[in-house]
Write a protein that holds these residues in place. Sequence first.
Motif, short mmCIF file in Angstrom:
data_model
loop_
_atom_site.label_atom_id
_atom_site.label_comp_id
_atom_site.label_asym_id
_atom_site.label_seq_id
_atom_site.Cartn_x
_atom_site.Cartn_y
_atom_site.Cartn_z
N GLY A 165 87.80 18.07 1.57
CA GLY A 165 88.87 17.86 0.60
C GLY A 165 88.49 17.08 -0.63
O GLY A 165 89.36 16.51 -1.29
N LEU A 166 87.20 17.04 -0.97
CA LEU A 166 86.72 16.28 -2.13
C LEU A 166 85.83 17.16 -3.00
O LEU A 166 85.55 18.31 -2.67
CB LEU A 166 85.93 15.05 -1.67
CG LEU A 166 86.67 14.00 -0.86
CD1 LEU A 166 85.70 12.97 -0.30
CD2 LEU A 166 87.73 13.31 -1.73
N VAL A 167 85.35 16.60 -4.09
CA VAL A 167 84.28 17.23 -4.87
C VAL A 167 83.10 16.27 -4.88
O VAL A 167 83.29 15.05 -4.75
CB VAL A 167 84.73 17.52 -6.33
CG1 VAL A 167 85.86 18.53 -6.35
CG2 VAL A 167 85.11 16.24 -7.06
N GLU A 199 82.04 11.53 -15.40
CA GLU A 199 83.44 11.09 -15.56
C GLU A 199 84.38 12.10 -14.91
O GLU A 199 85.33 11.74 -14.21
CB GLU A 199 83.78 10.95 -17.05
CG GLU A 199 83.30 9.65 -17.66
CD GLU A 199 83.71 9.56 -19.13
OE1 GLU A 199 84.76 10.14 -19.49
OE2 GLU A 199 82.99 8.92 -19.91
N LEU A 200 84.13 13.39 -15.15
CA LEU A 200 84.97 14.43 -14.55
C LEU A 200 84.88 14.40 -13.04
O LEU A 200 85.89 14.56 -12.34
CB LEU A 200 84.56 15.80 -15.09
CG LEU A 200 84.86 16.08 -16.56
CD1 LEU A 200 84.16 17.36 -17.01
CD2 LEU A 200 86.37 16.20 -16.77
N GLU A 201 83.66 14.20 -12.51
CA GLU A 201 83.48 14.11 -11.06
C GLU A 201 84.36 12.99 -10.48
O GLU A 201 85.06 13.18 -9.49
CB GLU A 201 82.01 13.82 -10.72
CG GLU A 201 81.06 14.99 -10.88
CD GLU A 201 79.65 14.65 -10.42
OE1 GLU A 201 78.77 15.52 -10.49
OE2 GLU A 201 79.42 13.49 -9.97
N GLN A 202 84.27 11.83 -11.12
CA GLN A 202 84.99 10.67 -10.59
C GLN A 202 86.51 10.87 -10.68
O GLN A 202 87.24 10.55 -9.73
CB GLN A 202 84.59 9.41 -11.35
CG GLN A 202 85.27 8.15 -10.84
CD GLN A 202 84.57 6.88 -11.30
OE1 GLN A 202 83.36 6.87 -11.48
NE2 GLN A 202 85.32 5.81 -11.48
N GLU A 203 86.97 11.42 -11.80
CA GLU A 203 88.42 11.61 -11.97
C GLU A 203 88.96 12.58 -10.92
O GLU A 203 90.00 12.35 -10.29
CB GLU A 203 88.72 12.13 -13.37
CG GLU A 203 88.51 11.08 -14.46
CD GLU A 203 88.47 11.69 -15.86
OE1 GLU A 203 88.65 12.94 -15.97
OE2 GLU A 203 88.26 10.94 -16.83
N SER A 204 88.26 13.70 -10.72
CA SER A 204 88.71 14.69 -9.73
C SER A 204 88.63 14.13 -8.32
O SER A 204 89.53 14.35 -7.50
CB SER A 204 87.87 15.97 -9.84
OG SER A 204 88.24 16.70 -10.98
N PHE A 205 87.57 13.40 -8.03
CA PHE A 205 87.42 12.78 -6.71
C PHE A 205 88.60 11.86 -6.42
O PHE A 205 89.20 11.92 -5.34
CB PHE A 205 86.11 12.00 -6.66
CG PHE A 205 85.81 11.35 -5.33
CD1 PHE A 205 84.94 11.94 -4.44
CD2 PHE A 205 86.39 10.13 -4.97
CE1 PHE A 205 84.66 11.35 -3.21
CE2 PHE A 205 86.12 9.53 -3.75
CZ PHE A 205 85.25 10.14 -2.88
N MET A 206 88.95 11.03 -7.39
CA MET A 206 90.02 10.05 -7.16
C MET A 206 91.39 10.73 -7.02
O MET A 206 92.24 10.27 -6.26
CB MET A 206 90.05 9.03 -8.29
CG MET A 206 88.85 8.08 -8.29
SD MET A 206 88.56 7.24 -6.70
CE MET A 206 90.11 6.38 -6.48
N ARG A 207 91.61 11.83 -7.75
CA ARG A 207 92.87 12.54 -7.57
C ARG A 207 92.97 13.13 -6.16
O ARG A 207 94.01 13.08 -5.51
CB ARG A 207 93.00 13.64 -8.62
CG ARG A 207 93.42 13.14 -10.00
CD ARG A 207 93.85 14.27 -10.90
NE ARG A 207 92.73 15.13 -11.28
CZ ARG A 207 91.99 14.96 -12.37
NH1 ARG A 207 92.22 13.95 -13.20
NH2 ARG A 207 91.00 15.80 -12.65
N LEU A 208 91.86 13.68 -5.68
CA LEU A 208 91.86 14.32 -4.36
C LEU A 208 91.96 13.30 -3.22
O LEU A 208 92.64 13.55 -2.22
CB LEU A 208 90.60 15.17 -4.19
CG LEU A 208 90.57 16.48 -4.98
CD1 LEU A 208 89.17 17.09 -4.97
CD2 LEU A 208 91.59 17.47 -4.43
N THR A 264 93.80 15.63 2.06
CA THR A 264 92.39 15.22 2.11
C THR A 264 92.19 14.14 3.16
O THR A 264 91.23 14.19 3.94
CB THR A 264 91.92 14.74 0.73
OG1 THR A 264 91.73 15.87 -0.12
CG2 THR A 264 90.60 13.97 0.82
N LEU A 265 93.11 13.19 3.22
CA LEU A 265 92.99 12.13 4.22
C LEU A 265 93.14 12.69 5.63
O LEU A 265 92.49 12.21 6.57
CB LEU A 265 94.02 11.04 3.96
CG LEU A 265 93.87 10.30 2.62
CD1 LEU A 265 94.95 9.24 2.45
CD2 LEU A 265 92.49 9.68 2.49
#
Length: 777
Positions: free
Chosen positions: A599-601, A746-755, A761-762
């Motif tokens: 459930g992450l990137v 930056e895009l990786e981190q933003e998408s990761f945190m949204r997911l 995902t949890l």
Amino acid sequence: MAGTNFEINKVAVIGAGVMGSGIAAQVANAGHKVLLLDIVPDGASNRSVIAETAVAKMKKADPAPFMSKRAPKLVETGNIEDDLEKLADVDWIIEVVVERLDVKQALYRRIDAVRKPGTAVSSNTSTIPLARLVEGMPDNFVRDFMITHFFNPPRYMRLMELVNSAKTDAALVAAVTDFADRKLGKSVVACNDRPGFVANRLGVTWIQLGVLKALEQGLTIEEADAVMGKPFGIPKTGIFGLIDLVGLDLMPHVGASLKGALPEGDMFHETHRDLPLVDRMIAEGYTGRKGKGGFYRLNREGGQKIKEAIDLENGHYRTSEKPDAPALKAARKPRQVMEIDGPLGRYAFNVMANTLSYAASLVGDAADDIAAIDEVMRLGYNWRWGPFELVDQIGGAWLVARMREENMPIPPLLETLGDRSFYRIENGRRQALQPDGSYRDIARPEGVVMLEDIKRVSEPLLKNGSASAWDIGDGVVCFEFTSKANAMDDQIMALLDKTIGLVKKNYKALVIYNEGTHFSVGANLGLALFAANIAAWGEIEKLVSNGQSTYRKMKYAPFPVVAAPSGMAVGGGCEIVLHADAVQAHAETYIGLVECGVGLVPAWGGCKEMLTRWQKNPATPKGPMPATAKVFEMLSTATVAKSADEAKDLLFLRKDDGITMNRYRLLADAKARALAMVDGYHPPEPEEIVLPGPSGKVALEMAAQGFARRGIATPHDMTVASELATVLSGGATDIIDHVDEESILELEQESFMRLVRTTKTLDRFESIIETGKPLRN
């Protein structure tokens, strides 16, 4: 006669059954041509159909005998009627035919008539002594003959038992040993010319003891397997699960061969019984996992999958149940299991005390030293500790005293052990007890460097709860993960950051390596789940940011960094490999970015690195979309390369990254590669790439919707795919712009945190932690 410079280039394998074809595949995996021959079936229009069919089956098999799509092309098929003359062009001939002396000897005479002088000839027999195999054969054949006993499946089992006679050409033995070691990835153990050698003789006796004692003491098969499992460092299959894995129908054949070959008075005979239940199971097709089931089976009636176990008393299947045994669950060490009061403890003691006693009786008979026997059981049966290492853990004096109480025979080697141990550390060297009572250093083969040896004689340069750094000589530092399953966490990132600074000041190069079963299974999901449950989002974001920063610092460090993975290198473990200057991978490295499955990137630079690799790949069509689409396909499906060779095709490894076949040689090869890069080293330049932007994201999402319509992708898969598409397309970028590394991170981190903030995902985290399997939500 073979000279000291004898080199093996081409190999022939005669016998295209499961074992023979598997050996041929491993030779091809090593990059060498191999000739695979078998008989001509009666009435066959295709005279080489057996060998051809074997190769065709291996191309589709799972687990795969071949490491790459290129390997099968190195296998030439034929038959022993039309193609035997081709043996004149090979350097090593391996016979893998039926275990009948008359059949083997008839074949040897035909081989000897066509082979060139000095060609190595070996048999893969597991039960027939060498002396009997070469009876009546010419002296020059005897000189070139040996036994090379591989284990099934040959690609994955690292052990090879080697037997030679006093007449065998020593240079030829050395050449075969070296080829099997360096090219085929085998740990070659020298055994004496005794029936069953070590693995079959000791291993089959242990298995028979396990079955016999379970029957005698009224244990269920689940209880027996639980006892013969984790506390003894034995795989969770235990005894009965192992028989299912190997095949029930194989056991009577091996048992009958050993029964006829071993002398009277050998403990094997006390354990060998005809078991009506097993005979009935085989007759009804219950031959284990390859059949309808074995001691365990999956009942699929009514569309369900219910695991069932056979009742040893009445022979009927019932629902399998885990033993309710608190004392067994609490036992962490071998002796604790043997001391459990009641049937489980008695079973543990009776099986293992007899097995360890038998192992001691084989020293000087089946093999000449304890280290060889331990290696056989570690690699041939996947025991964590060999029998003599187990005696040391249990306590030799305690074991002998208990055996004496039980009126069990005690072999001289155990009787004279006293308060000593079979292994000891002397002047930083590990030594093994010899039959004459002396201790001798355990010598590694030339060119083998093991971190465990270095750790025994030195202190770490740096250390915390999840990692350590070691000076491995010649100005090279080894960074080692030590967390559970080598999962990546904040402590690893912190120590890697410190290690980079240390190497920059005082050393030449860095190698990232460990001797765990797996290089790394990725990020520690347990810690992430805990942080999420208390809404510590800042801590999670900090972990992502620190990981990105540390990996970038490693990539652009002013010294070479070589990653040396083996086993699983997934998620964050894959990302650290992607950021190394070079990789020296064990052939059995399974590498991939699997974050989407949980459930992450990928957010430690994995998306960035894969995009740049696929855009730079000469075979990738030009333009921003082809590379983006390929990476999206791989990451959204959590693709994992099933070998280091396949990892090159998927660009998880570069074309010029190295592959080491023998796991024991990995650290030495990685260190040599790092040192070769030192002179004139310059870190890579930061890269910019062109990405397709919003229109590309739409195209990727449409592709994912196609999977959803086919029922392959779940609703949350679509959410994850959308975030992955955002990262890989470059976000709001214009198709004519160049995107730098920082922007993708930056895009990786933003998408990761949204997911990571989503409940689904949890839920996947929880499922992985509890069951080891991702939730399909």
